[in-house]
Write a protein that holds these residues in place. Structure first.
Motif, PDB file in Angstrom:
ATOM      1  N   GLU A 105      39.470  55.443  40.919  1.00 39.85           N
ATOM      2  CA  GLU A 105      39.510  53.998  41.176  1.00 39.85           C
ATOM      3  C   GLU A 105      40.346  53.251  40.133  1.00 39.85           C
ATOM      4  OE1 GLU A 105      35.473  52.520  41.510  1.00 39.85           O
ATOM      5  OE2 GLU A 105      34.857  54.410  42.417  1.00 39.85           O
ATOM      6  N   ARG A 106      41.177  53.977  39.400  1.00 36.47           N
ATOM      7  CA  ARG A 106      41.918  53.341  38.299  1.00 36.47           C
ATOM      8  C   ARG A 106      42.922  52.304  38.779  1.00 36.47           C
ATOM      9  NH1 ARG A 106      43.842  57.993  39.675  1.00 36.47           N
ATOM     10  NH2 ARG A 106      46.059  58.549  39.622  1.00 36.47           N
ATOM     11  N   LYS A 107      43.346  52.408  40.058  1.00 36.71           N
ATOM     12  CA  LYS A 107      44.355  51.456  40.568  1.00 36.71           C
ATOM     13  C   LYS A 107      43.728  50.273  41.293  1.00 36.71           C
ATOM     14  CE  LYS A 107      47.757  55.161  40.897  1.00 36.71           C
ATOM     15  NZ  LYS A 107      48.443  56.098  41.782  1.00 36.71           N
ATOM     16  N   ASP A 108      42.399  50.207  41.271  1.00 36.49           N
ATOM     17  CA  ASP A 108      41.701  49.090  41.920  1.00 36.49           C
ATOM     18  C   ASP A 108      41.983  47.808  41.137  1.00 36.49           C
ATOM     19  OD1 ASP A 108      39.965  47.246  42.933  1.00 36.49           O
ATOM     20  OD2 ASP A 108      38.154  48.440  42.639  1.00 36.49           O
ATOM     21  N   ARG A 109      42.598  46.832  41.803  1.00 35.34           N
ATOM     22  CA  ARG A 109      42.989  45.586  41.135  1.00 35.34           C
ATOM     23  C   ARG A 109      41.911  44.499  41.227  1.00 35.34           C
ATOM     24  NH1 ARG A 109      46.155  47.677  38.260  1.00 35.34           N
ATOM     25  NH2 ARG A 109      48.411  47.554  38.234  1.00 35.34           N
ATOM     26  N   THR A 110      40.824  44.769  41.954  1.00 37.27           N
ATOM     27  CA  THR A 110      39.820  43.719  42.151  1.00 37.27           C
ATOM     28  C   THR A 110      38.874  43.615  40.958  1.00 37.27           C
ATOM     29  OG1 THR A 110      38.301  45.242  43.265  1.00 37.27           O
ATOM     30  CG2 THR A 110      39.869  44.048  44.649  1.00 37.27           C
ATOM     31  N   GLN A 111      38.768  44.696  40.179  1.00 37.66           N
ATOM     32  CA  GLN A 111      37.860  44.687  39.029  1.00 37.66           C
ATOM     33  C   GLN A 111      38.684  44.718  37.749  1.00 37.66           C
ATOM     34  OE1 GLN A 111      34.149  47.038  39.684  1.00 37.66           O
ATOM     35  NE2 GLN A 111      35.435  48.247  41.018  1.00 37.66           N
ATOM     36  N   PHE A 112      38.478  43.719  36.911  1.00 36.11           N
ATOM     37  CA  PHE A 112      39.244  43.662  35.665  1.00 36.11           C
ATOM     38  C   PHE A 112      38.504  42.778  34.658  1.00 36.11           C
ATOM     39  CE2 PHE A 112      40.675  40.182  38.348  1.00 36.11           C
ATOM     40  CZ  PHE A 112      40.659  39.096  37.486  1.00 36.11           C
ATOM     41  N   VAL A 113      38.957  42.842  33.421  1.00 40.63           N
ATOM     42  CA  VAL A 113      38.451  41.938  32.382  1.00 40.63           C
ATOM     43  C   VAL A 113      39.645  41.173  31.826  1.00 40.63           C
ATOM     44  CG1 VAL A 113      38.629  43.700  30.550  1.00 40.63           C
ATOM     45  CG2 VAL A 113      37.117  41.732  30.248  1.00 40.63           C
ATOM     46  N   GLY A 135      30.095  40.108  31.640  1.00 45.93           N
ATOM     47  CA  GLY A 135      29.843  41.344  32.386  1.00 45.93           C
ATOM     48  C   GLY A 135      31.093  41.977  32.963  1.00 45.93           C
ATOM     49  N   SER A 136      32.244  41.307  32.856  1.00 50.15           N
ATOM     50  CA  SER A 136      33.464  41.855  33.472  1.00 50.15           C
ATOM     51  C   SER A 136      34.014  43.042  32.680  1.00 50.15           C
ATOM     52  CB  SER A 136      34.523  40.773  33.622  1.00 50.15           C
ATOM     53  OG  SER A 136      34.812  40.165  32.376  1.00 50.15           O
ATOM     54  N   GLY A 137      33.752  43.071  31.374  1.00 51.73           N
ATOM     55  CA  GLY A 137      34.237  44.192  30.559  1.00 51.73           C
ATOM     56  C   GLY A 137      33.701  45.525  31.030  1.00 51.73           C
ATOM     57  N   ALA A 138      32.464  45.528  31.520  1.00 50.78           N
ATOM     58  CA  ALA A 138      31.835  46.773  31.969  1.00 50.78           C
ATOM     59  C   ALA A 138      32.528  47.339  33.211  1.00 50.78           C
ATOM     60  CB  ALA A 138      30.355  46.530  32.258  1.00 50.78           C
ATOM     61  N   LEU A 139      33.192  46.474  33.981  1.00 51.45           N
ATOM     62  CA  LEU A 139      33.784  46.904  35.251  1.00 51.45           C
ATOM     63  C   LEU A 139      34.966  47.842  35.081  1.00 51.45           C
ATOM     64  CD1 LEU A 139      33.894  43.425  37.069  1.00 51.45           C
ATOM     65  CD2 LEU A 139      32.120  45.180  37.269  1.00 51.45           C
ATOM     66  N   VAL A 140      35.606  47.810  33.905  1.00 50.54           N
ATOM     67  CA  VAL A 140      36.821  48.612  33.728  1.00 50.54           C
ATOM     68  C   VAL A 140      36.504  50.088  33.454  1.00 50.54           C
ATOM     69  CG1 VAL A 140      38.070  46.596  32.899  1.00 50.54           C
ATOM     70  CG2 VAL A 140      37.085  48.190  31.239  1.00 50.54           C
ATOM     71  N   PHE A 141      35.229  50.400  33.217  1.00 45.34           N
ATOM     72  CA  PHE A 141      34.832  51.801  33.010  1.00 45.34           C
ATOM     73  C   PHE A 141      34.290  52.326  34.327  1.00 45.34           C
ATOM     74  CE2 PHE A 141      34.443  49.674  28.926  1.00 45.34           C
ATOM     75  CZ  PHE A 141      35.215  50.499  28.126  1.00 45.34           C
ATOM     76  N   ARG A 142      35.135  53.069  35.061  1.00 44.46           N
ATOM     77  CA  ARG A 142      34.744  53.563  36.381  1.00 44.46           C
ATOM     78  C   ARG A 142      35.486  54.860  36.669  1.00 44.46           C
ATOM     79  NH1 ARG A 142      38.018  48.826  37.225  1.00 44.46           N
ATOM     80  NH2 ARG A 142      39.946  49.351  38.317  1.00 44.46           N
ATOM     81  N   ALA A 143      35.329  55.377  37.869  1.00 46.77           N
ATOM     82  CA  ALA A 143      35.905  56.676  38.227  1.00 46.77           C
ATOM     83  C   ALA A 143      37.426  56.646  38.132  1.00 46.77           C
ATOM     84  CB  ALA A 143      35.477  57.058  39.645  1.00 46.77           C
TER      85      ALA A 143
END
Length: 214
Positions: free
Chosen positions: A63-71, A52-60
């Protein structure tokens, strides 16, 4: 034809409102709104370490510089995303944000309209391929050949290699473009014709055809 043209304009409303703000940065962010048009239920990332982590990289875009969500990839450095859209997309650009080190993807291969791609399918010729530079802040935009990506209902992104690490890490993938609703009414017409009652056809044959010439 006027009504048809009108229908096409509906899709741009949502983006237009978002862009009405302070111009510049906000307008740019609105252009990267395709993540809202992804069919999340069917989105797939192959070789992700955490499910499910792959889905997290598609966001606003904001929020592109958010380091908490990654795959992060699992067995090797490859990652493969299968991205179904809720309509038809004209894809204009891609942004890829990674770490400023060897885990950053070095090559991106795009395939359109091949649902459920697996790593076995990645041997074929991509619709477009990019050599990537390290981009920890999301500054670089990779423009697609728009003519080739003007009618995309499913996009596969294959990250085939990185800069030398054992695994690949991605924080954000931005997709820029236009979205139009899929024309569902065409499907209904086909279904109706396919299930037409054979009795109707017999009736037509019996009824004499009268042509009036006025």
């Amino acid at each position: 034809s006027v009504t048809m043209a009108h229908g096409h304009h509906h899709c741009s409303c949502c983006c237009g409102q978002a862009a009405a703000g302070s111009g510049g940065d906000q307008e740019r962010g609105a252009a990267w709104g395709l993540y809202l048009r992804i069919d999340r239920q069917r989105l797939q990332c192959l070789n992700e370490r955490r499910e499910g982590s792959g889905a997290l990289v598609f966001r606003a875009w904001e929020e592109r510089k958010d380091r908490t969500q990654f795959v992060e990839s699992d067995d090797d450095e490859e990652l493969l995303f299968n991205i179904p859209f809720t309509g038809n997309v004209k894809l204009k650009g891609v942004i890829v944000v990674g770490e400023d080190d060897e885990t950053h993807p070095a090559e991106m291969r795009l395939f359109k309209n091949i649902p459920h791609m697996s790593f076995d399918d990645t041997g074929r010729e991509p619709d477009q391929m990019f050599s990537l530079n390290r981009d920890p802040t999301g500054e670089l935009e990779y423009p697609t050949k728009i003519a080739r990506f003007s009618n995309v209902y499913h996009l596969s992104i294959h990250f085939s290699k990185n800069f030398g690490a054992e695994t690949t890490k991605i924080f954000y993938i931005g997709l820029k473009g236009e979205w139009t609703e899929a024309h569902r009414h065409e499907v209904t017409i086909c279904n109706y014709e396919a299930s037409a009652n054979p009795a109707d056809h017999k009736l037509e044959q019996i009824t004499p055809q009268t042509h009036f010439i006025s």
